[in-house]
Design an enzyme around this catalytic site. Structure first.
Site, PDB file in Angstrom:
ATOM      1  N   GLN A   1      27.336  24.313  17.710  1.00 33.64           N
ATOM      2  CA  GLN A   1      27.608  23.658  18.998  1.00 33.64           C
ATOM      3  C   GLN A   1      26.512  23.727  20.114  1.00 33.64           C
ATOM      4  O   GLN A   1      25.441  24.065  19.887  1.00 33.64           O
ATOM      5  CB  GLN A   1      28.516  24.915  19.700  1.00 33.64           C
ATOM      6  CG  GLN A   1      29.891  24.993  19.067  1.00 33.64           C
ATOM      7  CD  GLN A   1      30.927  26.051  19.732  1.00 33.64           C
ATOM      8  OE1 GLN A   1      31.153  27.166  19.538  1.00 33.64           O
ATOM      9  NE2 GLN A   1      31.072  25.643  21.005  1.00 33.64           N
ATOM     10  N   HIS A   2      26.761  22.643  20.948  1.00 33.27           N
ATOM     11  CA  HIS A   2      26.017  22.569  22.366  1.00 33.27           C
ATOM     12  C   HIS A   2      24.901  21.900  22.149  1.00 33.27           C
ATOM     13  O   HIS A   2      24.295  21.416  23.182  1.00 33.27           O
ATOM     14  CB  HIS A   2      25.499  23.856  22.859  1.00 33.27           C
ATOM     15  CG  HIS A   2      26.482  25.107  22.869  1.00 33.27           C
ATOM     16  ND1 HIS A   2      27.687  24.907  23.534  1.00 33.27           N
ATOM     17  CD2 HIS A   2      26.740  26.400  22.438  1.00 33.27           C
ATOM     18  CE1 HIS A   2      28.493  25.890  23.269  1.00 33.27           C
ATOM     19  NE2 HIS A   2      27.897  26.964  22.779  1.00 33.27           N
TER      20      HIS A   2
ATOM     21  N   ASP B   1      30.970  24.878  15.132  1.00 31.89           N
ATOM     22  CA  ASP B   1      31.001  25.836  14.000  1.00 31.89           C
ATOM     23  C   ASP B   1      31.957  26.981  13.971  1.00 31.89           C
ATOM     24  O   ASP B   1      32.413  27.338  13.258  1.00 31.89           O
ATOM     25  CB  ASP B   1      29.729  26.307  13.759  1.00 31.89           C
ATOM     26  CG  ASP B   1      28.746  26.678  14.954  1.00 31.89           C
ATOM     27  OD1 ASP B   1      29.478  26.804  16.016  1.00 31.89           O
ATOM     28  OD2 ASP B   1      27.635  27.194  14.983  1.00 31.89           O
TER      29      ASP B   1
END
Length: 462
Positions: free
Chosen positions: A69-70, A222
């Site tokens: 992520q991110h 994820d």
């Protein structure tokens, strides 16, 4: 047999599973490593996917990508990468997070707007950092993607309209899980101007096809992929002990925690996935083993030879800074040193207890937001540790189960691929095999360990 492929493009590696869509049986798998570091050229992920998926992706009727992520992937007018992607664990944007929080009116304003409060992990803060520190690169940016978006886009042949999913979009800081809409004003607040973002697909949408004709599902982050792979039900709380630590659960309602402890993410099915994350998890054990001159098996033996509470030793495991609590510049601390307590056994036990206490605080924060906690599902690399399995029920104070070893992010992505291929109203029902189950002892050990950890944390960090 209908086969689907699930991809887990994580921080450290790319894993590909080829799965029977009827029952989730893994038929074949592949793996390739990723470069180390907190910024990575995203083209390395594509190369790793090609290596890990060699001979697998071309056999699949559908594919989906679960990704870390991110991460900030920025592309120019020609769809080329502008600079290496800043990953979730890159903390250079901590100052930008503080600035953005203040500029919107404080933590409560952000929680109400998008269900989270900015910390260095989130994409919007990385965009602010880029705009402030690399003006020439920032001027070239036309669109921003997340890591899984980028791989999905390449699999589909770089279509004009990239796609993402609601789960991963909810971790950017400019998409709201409560409304299901982007917040262009927050994207502009972060970057200083409007740039393109992927369209948010519906959870079971067939978004395109690969060069071999496989259906492409939206993919997801994820943690959302792991939730799908674990077939989470209400009352289940996942504690994942990988490079990072996470505690999360499915929820029918959005969460807006003004303290920022719980991120109000969406999941990959249309529900919500309140989540608490730490930067420090499995590597705490690796570092402790290195300090003690042993390996992970040796650390297990030492920790299990010590009594609960580690003779009073408490490890605050902020070895790489920390995200929860928000202490990006913190370092680890070993508290309550005495001659009697300073044994290898106690130090090993303190490492295990400290890592788990950080996640137990996260489980408590979920409960404070209305999440029911009936049992903990322990996953990730450190869940293999015998000491972790023994200590976890005492720290969490609820039954702890360990699912059979598996790549649950990739399995969840495969489940999403099967869902998109079928066009059904809900994802296929795949069974979850449990390896171990343990109950807390009820002797008060959990409270003693947790209280000592809380006292040390408060004393050093307020």
């Amino acid at each position: 047999m209908t086969l689907v492929a699930g991809v887990d493009s994580s921080t450290q590696s790319c894993k590909v599973l080829l799965v029977d869509s009827d029952d989730g049986t893994v038929v074949a798998s592949g793996r390739a490593g990723h470069p180390d570091g907190t910024e990575v050229d995203p083209r390395a992920w594509w190369d790793a996917l090609a290596e890990a998926g060699d001979g697998l992706l071309d056999r699949a009727d559908a594919v989906a990508v679960g990704g870390q992520q991110h991460g900030m992937v920025v592309l120019d007018d020609d769809g080329e990468v502008v600079r290496p992607a800043l990953l979730w664990n890159d903390t250079r944007s901590a100052g930008a997070a503080r600035d953005l929080t203040a500029e919107l009116g404080g933590p409560a304003a952000w929680a109400e707007a998008v269900g989270l409060v900015p910390v260095a992990s989130f994409t919007v803060t990385k965009l602010r950092w880029l705009a402030e520190h690399e003006k020439d690169n920032a001027a070239r940016v036309r669109q921003v993607m997340l890591p899984h978006d980028y791989l999905t886009w390449l699999l589909a042949g770089r279509p004009a309209e990239p796609v993402t999913d609601r789960g991963d979009a909810s971790g950017t800081g400019y998409w709201s899980a409560a409304t299901g809409e982007y917040r262009p004003d927050l994207l502009e607040l972060g970057f200083g101007r409007t740039i393109d973002v992927p369209r948010v697909a519906t959870p079971n949408e067939a978004t395109g096809t690969t060069a071999t004709g496989a259906v492409i599902a939206p993919g997801t982050g994820d943690n959302m992929g792991a939730a799908l792979g674990l077939t989470l039900e209400p009352g289940d709380v996942v504690v994942s002990l990988g490079t990072s630590g996470t505690a999360f659960a499915v929820s029918e309602s959005p969460v807006a925690d003004a303290t920022g402890t719980v991120a109000g993410f969406a999941d990959a099915t249309g529900r919500h996935l309140p989540l608490v994350a730490t930067l420090n998890a499995a590597r705490v054990l690796t570092a402790a083993a290195t300090l003690l001159g042993t390996d992970l098996a040796g650390l297990d033996r030492l920790a299990l030879a010590a009594e609960s509470g580690a003779g009073g030793l408490v490890l605050l495991p902020y070895l790489d800074g920390e995200r929860t609590p928000d202490l990006p510049d913190a370092t680890g601390s070993l508290v309550n040193l005495t001659r009697a307590a300073m044994t290898p056994q106690n130090l090993a036990r303190a490492a295990v207890e400290g890592m788990l206490c950080g996640l137990a605080d996260g489980v408590d924060a979920l409960a404070a937001q209305g999440v029911t906690v009936r049992r903990v599902l322990l996953i990730g690399g450190a869940a293999k540790s015998a000491a972790v399995r023994a200590v976890a029920p005492q720290v969490f104070g609820v039954p702890v189960v360990v699912p059979a070893p598996g790549e649950y992010v990739a399995l969840g992505a495969a489940r999403q691929a099967a869902w998109a291929l079928s066009g059904a109203a809900s994802p296929p029902a795949w069974p979850l095999e449990l390896e171990t189950s343990a109950e807390p002892s009820g002797d008060g050990g959990s409270l003693r360990v947790r209280d000592a950890y809380a006292e040390a944390r408060t004393r050093l960090h307020g």
